[in-house]
Design an enzyme around this catalytic site. Structure first.
Site, mmCIF file in Angstrom:
data_model
loop_
_atom_site.group_PDB
_atom_site.id
_atom_site.type_symbol
_atom_site.label_atom_id
_atom_site.label_comp_id
_atom_site.label_asym_id
_atom_site.label_seq_id
_atom_site.Cartn_x
_atom_site.Cartn_y
_atom_site.Cartn_z
ATOM 1 N N GLU A 228 0.881 -1.171 0.000
ATOM 2 C CA GLU A 228 0.000 0.000 0.000
ATOM 3 C C GLU A 228 0.911 1.211 0.000
ATOM 4 O OE1 GLU A 228 -1.432 3.249 0.995
ATOM 5 O OE2 GLU A 228 -1.857 2.449 2.982
ATOM 6 N N CYS A 262 -2.156 9.002 2.782
ATOM 7 C CA CYS A 262 -2.128 8.506 1.402
ATOM 8 C C CYS A 262 -3.458 8.736 0.697
ATOM 9 C CB CYS A 262 -1.787 7.018 1.393
ATOM 10 S SG CYS A 262 -0.135 6.637 2.009
#
Length: 454
Positions: A228, A262
């Site tokens: 990720e 993010c």
């Protein structure tokens, strides 16, 4: 090498830890691997009880964790408490649903009985970031452990106290010894841990460059990996959007955690008919956020995690302006101590500029103008990242249609992008691969085994 805990609000080194020697590191990895045999054979009911007890410990430790997060990476106390409480929910989610996600599934093939089983594989290495130092560890650790695996954690080097506190939560709950351990190591030891025969895979949340390096090591040993990585989420505002709601949500997303997320809204792509109005509404919301002391309960945005990160962000802002963007708000490092940075808006950045394709990891909104829906989708997808995104419109069917066109792992219609236990979370393109959370996440590190009875 010393691993330091530095307060980003003051620049003061609060605590130092000696990095473990490679010998000690491997001793702990081996101990965790030894614990795997008993843990893999434990019942789902027992694992569920462990998770429920952990949720209780987390809730009782919320203030302690909030203090540590404020100290080590500048998260406001209120945000730190909320992160810990959210982490408790992932424990409870898998305590309730984990067994059903991994129960043997019967099939009939050519008139014969068959089964698909989900068996744990071993010890997983987690390489985790500092920006959500509790949630991001537990959202991968809890399903992985519920599946019967064990785990070792290499946390970001600027949050060692948080890393040790997470291990302490496991000790205070019903989990047996060595099912989860924190490794006090730097990046230089990651490869040797991943190469250890007992480590069957790695999950990493972090930068694109870190992901490429760790994934390459895992690939060379044919070990599983879940990545990720970064994101530059598109926040698409159509002409019929509720501008007040969109602007408030956009500002909240961009300023939360000092913009260091993010899945924060980063690229605001706005229809030309409402462009000016949206810019001004976003400005009003963002300029009301004042960076201040993370230990003050009234603070909603603290400092960035370090002076270095702030300098990198300022360099991006300067290059965006040099490329033709116009500062609508902020963009100047304030005087005084600490890594504080003001909410910033840059408008009219040429879409084909190099800097417009970068991830801005701080409270900076880039705003682009779109002529129509088609161009908005083109701009949203013209990115090397594909983590999250959102579409804002009062026509839900239209929003759903466009959401399906956005190239990302998680897209919201009229909502702020966030990770939630029931939904799979992860990205595509340079934002990584694999999934965390939901049924998909708990099956990342299992052997999907077919059994056929002839």
């Amino acid at each position: 090498m010393a691993i330091q805990s530095t307060n980003p609000a003051t620049g003061k080194v609060e605590k130092e830890f000696d990095e473990w020697t490679p010998v000690r590191t491997i001793e702990v990895v081996s101990a965790v691997h030894s614990a795997f045999t008993d843990w893999r054979n434990s019942t789902f009911s027992y694992r569920s009880d462990c998770l429920k007890s952990m949720a209780e410990v987390l809730r009782s430790s919320a203030d302690e964790f909030a203090f540590l997060m404020a100290t080590e990476m500048g998260k406001p106390l209120s945000s730190g408490r909320a992160e810990v409480l959210k982490s408790a929910t992932v424990c409870e989610y898998y305590a309730e649903h984990g067994e059903s996600m991994l129960t043997s599934e019967p099939y009939f093939v050519d008139g014969m009985q068959a089964y698909v089983d989900y068996a744990p594989l071993g010890t997983v290495l987690a390489v985790m970031p500092w920006n959500y130092p509790v949630w991001q560890v537990l959202r991968i650790a809890i399903p992985t452990l519920m599946a019967g695996n064990t785990m070792v954690l290499k946390h970001a080097s600027n949050v060692p106290q948080c890393a040790l506190a997470i291990e302490e939560v496991f000790k205070k709950s019903l989990f047996p010894d060595n099912v989860f351990r924190t490794l006090l190591i730097g990046t230089g030891q990651v490869e040797s841990v991943l190469n250890h025969d007992s480590v069957i895979g790695v999950c990493l949340t972090g930068s694109e460059s870190a992901g490429r390096k760790v994934a390459a090591v895992a690939g060379s040993r044919l070990k599983r990996s879940v990545m990720e990585l970064g994101g530059s989420d598109a926040f698409v505002v159509l002409a019929d959007a509720d501008l007040d709601e969109a602007a408030l949500t956009g500002a909240t997303s961009r300023c939360s955690n000092a913009g260091q997320a993010c899945i924060a809204a980063k690229r605001f792509i706005v229809h030309k008919d409402v462009y000016e109005s949206f810019v001004q509404k976003l400005k009003v919301n963002m300029e009301s956020v004042k960076p201040s002391d993370p230990f003050d309960d009234e603070t909603v945005m603290g400092p960035m995690a370090s002076i270095e990160f702030r300098s990198d962000l300022q360099n991006q802002v300067d290059r965006a302006v040099a490329a033709g963007g116009k500062l609508e708000l902020g963009g100047v490092i304030p005087d005084g101590a600490g890594a504080f940075y003001p909410p910033t808006i840059i408008r009219d950045i040429p879409f084909d500029s190099e800097v417009s394709r970068e991830e801005f990891f701080g409270p900076v909104a880039m705003i682009f103008r779109a002529e129509n829906d088609e161009q908005a989708m083109q701009m949203a997808n013209d990115s090397s990242f594909g983590l999250g995104g959102s579409v804002w419109t009062q026509d839900v069917e239209r929003g759903l249609k466009l959401a399906r066109q956005i190239e990302a792992g998680l897209v919201y219609v009229n909502g702020r992008v966030s990770s939630r236990p029931p939904l799979p979370f992860g990205g595509i393109k340079n934002s990584g691969y694999g999934r965390e959370l939901s049924t998909y996440g708990i099956r990342e590190f299992v052997n999907v085994k077919s059994i056929f009875i002839g």
